[in-house]
Every structure is written in C-alpha cells, then in structure tokens.
Design an enzyme around this catalytic site. Structure first.
Site, PDB file in Angstrom:
ATOM      1  N   LYS A 257     -31.370 -31.373  54.738  1.00 51.68           N
ATOM      2  CA  LYS A 257     -29.996 -30.863  54.736  1.00 51.68           C
ATOM      3  C   LYS A 257     -28.968 -31.965  54.471  1.00 51.68           C
ATOM      4  CE  LYS A 257     -28.633 -27.306  55.912  1.00 51.68           C
ATOM      5  NZ  LYS A 257     -28.519 -26.869  57.310  1.00 51.68           N
TER       6      LYS A 257
ATOM      7  N   HIS B  46     -13.042 -12.025  42.549  1.00 52.71           N
ATOM      8  CA  HIS B  46     -13.882 -11.349  43.542  1.00 52.71           C
ATOM      9  C   HIS B  46     -15.169 -12.131  43.824  1.00 52.71           C
ATOM     10  CE1 HIS B  46     -11.260  -7.840  42.942  1.00 52.71           C
ATOM     11  NE2 HIS B  46     -11.408  -8.053  41.659  1.00 52.71           N
TER      12      HIS B  46
ATOM     13  N   GLU C  69     -15.767 -28.626  56.266  1.00 51.32           N
ATOM     14  CA  GLU C  69     -15.782 -27.500  57.198  1.00 51.32           C
ATOM     15  C   GLU C  69     -14.791 -27.719  58.335  1.00 51.32           C
ATOM     16  OE1 GLU C  69     -20.473 -26.246  56.454  1.00 51.32           O
ATOM     17  OE2 GLU C  69     -19.894 -27.357  58.244  1.00 51.32           O
TER      18      GLU C  69
ATOM     19  N   SER D 113     -28.945 -32.793  59.184  1.00 49.56           N
ATOM     20  CA  SER D 113     -29.322 -31.867  60.244  1.00 49.56           C
ATOM     21  C   SER D 113     -30.198 -32.592  61.257  1.00 49.56           C
ATOM     22  CB  SER D 113     -30.084 -30.676  59.656  1.00 49.56           C
ATOM     23  OG  SER D 113     -30.726 -29.934  60.670  1.00 49.56           O
TER      24      SER D 113
END
Length: 420
Positions: free
Chosen positions: A248, A121, A255, A242
């Site tokens: 970043k 979970h 992704e 970024s």
C-alpha cells in the site's frame, strides 16, 4: 503595536505627558522582546493578556504605565488586535495561494500536450488537455484570492477610539492612530465597531470556499493516484504505508486536507451561531470567536502550503491518461459533430452516433476501429475524412471555448500569467 500607537497619540494630543509616552513605548518594546524570547511571566491572576501586559509595564516604568489605558477600553483594544492579526494572516495566505497557482501553471506548461479523459458524473465524457484541467483549479484559487482581497478591505478598518461602546470624552486623534498602524479607514459607529465580527465571518466563509477547492483537488489527486486510474504518482513524502499490507501507498496527507474541510466549515457555523442572537454592543460570548479564527488561519496556511508541495512533486503518467482518453467512446460527440457539420440536424446526428456506439459494444471495437463501410451503414454522410475527427489528438485540438483551439487557449493563458 496598538498600544504603542495609542500612547503616541495620547502624547500628541497632550492627554498624557510626552515623557510618559516615551517611557510607555520603551516599556512595551521591552515586553515585546520578553514575549518573543519566552521570558515573559504570564499570571492567571491578571485576568487576560491586556492586564498581564499592563501589570508588567507598571513594574518596568512605574505609575506611568497606568496611563496607557486612558481613552480606550479592552473592547476596542481586542477588536483592533484581531484586525491587526487577521490582516497579516490574510496577506500570508494570499501569497501562499499565489505560490500554489504558480505551481499549477508550471505543471500546465510542463504537461501542455498531455491528453486525459474529461469527466462528468465521474464518467468519461470527452478528451481534454491535462493542462486545461489544472488551470481550472488555478481559476478557483484566483477567485479565492479575490475574495480574500475584498475581505482585507473590510478588515482594514480602525476600531480603536470606540471605547467600551460610546467613544471617549478625551480629544483623541483616530486618524493619526490609523496612519501609524496602516489603516486606510476608521470605523464610523462606536457601537458597531466593538461588536462587529463580520470581518471574521467573511474570512471564515472565504476560507470555507477555499477549502471546497482544496478538497476537490485533493479528491481528484487521490483518485488519480489509485491503480484504477494511474494518472499520477504522488511524492513519497506525502504518503504512508499500511501497517498490515506492504504493497500500500496511502495518500494520507491529501486525505487529511480533504478531511479538514469539515473542521473549517464547522468553525464558520460556530461563529455564525455565536453572532446570530447577540444584542449590541459587546458581550462575553465574543470570547468564543478566537478558537474558530486561530484554528482556521493555521489550517488554511498549512494546507495551502502542503498542496503546493504535492503539486510540485507529483509525477504525471501521460501514456496512461491518453489510453484512458482513447477508451470509452469519448469520440462519439465528435462523430455527432462531424455529421452535424455535414448538414444532419444535431439531434439526428446524436442518434446516429449512439447507434454506432451500441454497434461497437457488440463488436468489442472502438469507433475508429470500424471500417468505412461499417460506419456508412449508419449514415451515407460519413466519408473517409471521418477518421481525422475520431482521434483524441484531433478531438482536443478542435475544441473551442475562448476563440481558439484548446491548446492555443492554454498557451495564451500561460502567456497572460507570465505577464502578471
């Protein structure tokens, strides 16, 4: 390949003269070189790839080129072409998957004793070996390879000789063509052979399940690379910065793999929809099977290759993983097991461990930081040896799933993989 084999068969069966077959083969080999070098002049007026090649063949060798299409249809020809194409693609993908598995096994060996929190979970559950976690993906990709191997068996069926749908009146030798092209079987029903796309559906379905596994691994690597987890550092070449925030390091490539899952799923749904209402035999709707097939094959090949490179280049943070594994009361189950091994019914032991956890939360302590006197307030069955049960190392080493401790199971598995 298919046309050369077909021409040789026509000559063997004396359907066309051998001299014409030799001319056809030489002409087709010339056309192949022209296509490979980018010199072939395609014409939209020729309707499709087959007519383009036949037109060029006739230009090269004269009227003999018109004999190539004897005893066949574009329906069985394109069915053959797709099987030849997909057979090669599946072999490439299977080999690439094996390379990814080997990279996972290498990482499992390299980080054999690294302990991490296992999750259910998405909540910390029990400490596990990082190597054991990696080999879970090894097994997923092994099932993918098995599925593709089964798919390959059904791809490897020769449809040529089925004609448009009802075969041919010429005395062809289909088994000879199958031998030339490396097909172990020939199709049994000509109507089915020209309209069958099950082998494509099966490939798309296998690819979709494969992408479930790629997406799960991508998602975990994305999570693990965040500051909140900090379990791994991804190779710079597969991340981007970024445009606004200089601190970043975005896991863009992972992704994209995760995102392409929807693309592959969509291709499966598209072909299922195309096939579900088609009357026998061939219908032009089947032209729409090409984009789902080609794009899926290209996407799978690229994604598996890149995932292997990311796994090979990732940097693991053992200390961060161990710290996380020692936090969150993940040894509560071990305390319950300890009490159950000393005669307390497991349900009662479970309740005792739960009360210990609640007490620890009020004291802002870990279970192993409690004194023996504090622990014995919850059960007089707790003795000094309880602390041997509560460390992450001891907890992992006691785990048994396949007849041995967790570490021994991983070592044994890695030895088995080397034998393979």
């Amino acid at each position: 390949m298919g046309s050369i084999a077909h021409a040789k068969m026509l000559a063997k069966q004396r359907i066309i003269p051998s001299r014409d077959a030799r001319k056809i083969v030489r002409g087709l080999e010339t056309i192949q070189r022209e296509i490979d070098s980018g010199k072939f002049a395609f014409s939209p007026a020729d309707e499709d790839i087959h007519m383009n090649i036949e037109r060029r063949l006739t230009e090269l060798i004269g009227p003999a080129g018109g004999k190539l299409h004897t005893a066949r249809s574009r329906n069985d020809q394109v069915a053959l072409d797709m099987r030849l194409y997909l057979r090669d693609e599946v072999k490439i993908i299977t080999a690439s998957l094996h390379a990814l598995q080997l990279e996972l096994a290498k990482s499992a060996k390299k980080y054999l004793d690294v302990i991490m929190p296992g999750y259910t979970h998405l909540q910390r559950a029990q400490p596990v070996l990082f190597s054991h976690h990696l080999l879970a993906y090894f097994d997923m990709f092994e099932r993918d390879r098995e599925r593709l191997a089964g798919c390959l068996e059904r791809i490897n069926v020769l449809p040529l000789g089925s004609g448009a749908l009802a075969g041919t009146t010429f005395p062809i030798d289909r088994r000879y063509v199958a031998k030339l092209l490396g097909f172990p079987r020939v199709s049994k029903n000509s109507i089915d052979a020209v309209s069958d796309r099950d082998f494509l559906l099966e490939f798309l379905a296998s690819s979709s399940i494969l992408f479930v596994h790629l997406s799960r691994l991508a998602d975990e690597l994305v999570l693990w690379s965040t500051q909140e987890f900090g379990f791994v550092e991804l190779p710079d070449g597969y991340c981007t910065g970024s445009s606004m925030m200089p601190q970043k390091k975005n896991p863009d490539v992972l992704e994209l793999i995760r995102g392409k899952t929807g693309r592959v799923f969509g291709h499966l749904q598209a072909l299922l929809t195309i096939m579900k209402g088609l009357p026998l035999a061939y219908n032009r709707d089947l032209q729409e099977d090409k984009v789902p097939l080609f794009d899926t094959a290209d996407t799978v090949k690229a994604s598996v290759k890149i995932m292997r490179e990311i796994v090979a280049g990732m940097k693991v943070m053992p200390e961060r993983m161990l710290d996380a594994a020692q936090d969150g009361f993940m040894n509560a189950t071990d305390l319950a097991d300890y009490l159950a091994a000393r005669g307390l019914p497991f349900r009662a032991a479970h309740q005792v461990a739960g009360r210990v956890v609640q007490f620890c939360m009020t004291k802002a302590k870990r279970i192993e930081e409690l004194s023996l006197a504090e622990l014995r307030r919850f059960s007089d069955r707790i003795e000094k040896d309880v602390y041997d049960y509560l460390s992450a190392d001891a907890a992992v080493d006691r785990r048994r799933a396949s007849g041995g401790t967790a570490r021994k199971n991983v070592v044994r598995r890695l030895k088995e993989l080397r034998m393979r």
